[in-house]
Design a protein around this motif. Structure first.
Motif: not given
Length: 277
Positions: A221-249
């Motif tokens: 975070y400190l490096q990204a804030y200073s612009g010294n390294i690349d960062s990404d913005i990958f963030s997923l929000i899971s709102r499942p329907y009915n009885s579906e689980a958030n995720a399966y592994l």
């Protein structure tokens, strides 16, 4: 399929499996004669058909990778071969799970493994009527808004303060009392600060040991804030329907299926979001 390592004493109608500060009690849950999940805690309550602990570290193994949490509520039922874990939104269990295989932090409510099945379910806690909301965020996720909010009205960002303290002591282990002395703050206030950072995945909060272990996310975070390294913005929000689980592994190949994705956040600062039609 279950191994226990530790001391045992009889307490009333149950056994207490125990460890100490140096060597915690350990439970190992096996699949096909291979350790799949390792639990460590100072105390496990062992009854005829049930094992439980209010605070146990969890490691789900896959080759050289793992999904890890420093402490969750844990329960095993022998009647239905179900191993379950719960995390709350506040307190000691609220930090995310660290998934080194998929390189993501997982903010999920509960984890279930029916030991007769080949997959692990990430879902709502038992007893909840509504589906839970879960978040899956990449290790390289950076938000300037989040960084600025951490500082608030303080003179220095707490991530920078921890970085300086860690570098000066050549250690990523921060003891609550020593850091409180360093900041000239009450230890209770320091604990709240570190717990807040643990909630966001910046460190591992070990209440039983009176310390925190700083994570790589602070440096990132400190490096990204200073612009010294690349960062990404990958963030997923899971709102499942009915009885579906958030995720399966899937246990065999560690494939992760995330359900109920109503949007994919590409940039929170610019409000850039993909929403399925």
């Amino acid at each position: 399929n279950i191994d226990f390592l530790g001391g045992v004493v009889v307490e009333g109608n149950h056994l207490l499996g125990f460890g100490d500060e140096l060597t915690q009690a350990t439970l190992r849950f096996k699949r096909n004669d291979t350790v799949f999940i390792t639990l460590r805690s100072r105390n496990f309550f062992i009854q005829e058909n049930r094992i439980s602990s209010p605070y146990a570290s969890v490691t789900i193994h896959h080759k050289n990778d793992s999904i890890y949490h420093s402490g969750l509520h844990m329960n095993y039922s022998d009647e239905d071969d179900l191993l379950s874990f719960y995390r709350d939104e506040h307190g000691l269990t609220s930090n995310p799970l660290y998934d080194t295989y998929h390189q993501i932090n997982m903010y999920v409510e509960a984890i279930y493994w029916d030991m007769n099945e080949n997959r692990v379910r990430f879902d709502k806690a038992l007893g909840r009527a509504k589906s839970s909301i879960a978040q899956f965020e990449s290790f390289n996720y950076f938000s300037k808004d989040r960084f600025d909010k951490l500082q608030g009205i303080d003179a220095e960002n707490p991530l920078l303060s921890l970085k300086h303290y860690s570098d000066n002591n050549s250690s990523k282990i921060v003891y609550f009392d020593e850091y409180a002395d360093h900041l000239k703050m009450p230890v209770e206030q320091v604990q709240l600060l570190l717990l807040k950072l643990a909630h966001q995945g910046f460190l591992i909060y070990e209440a039983n040991n009176g310390r925190a272990i700083l994570g790589d996310k602070i440096d990132f975070y400190l490096q990204a804030y200073s612009g010294n390294i690349d960062s990404d913005i990958f963030s997923l929000i899971s709102r499942p329907y009915n009885s579906e689980a958030n995720a399966y592994l899937e246990i065999d190949n560690f494939d992760l299926q995330i359900n109920g994705l109503d949007k994919i956040i590409l940039s929170d600062s610019q409000n850039l979001i993909i929403e399925p039609s």
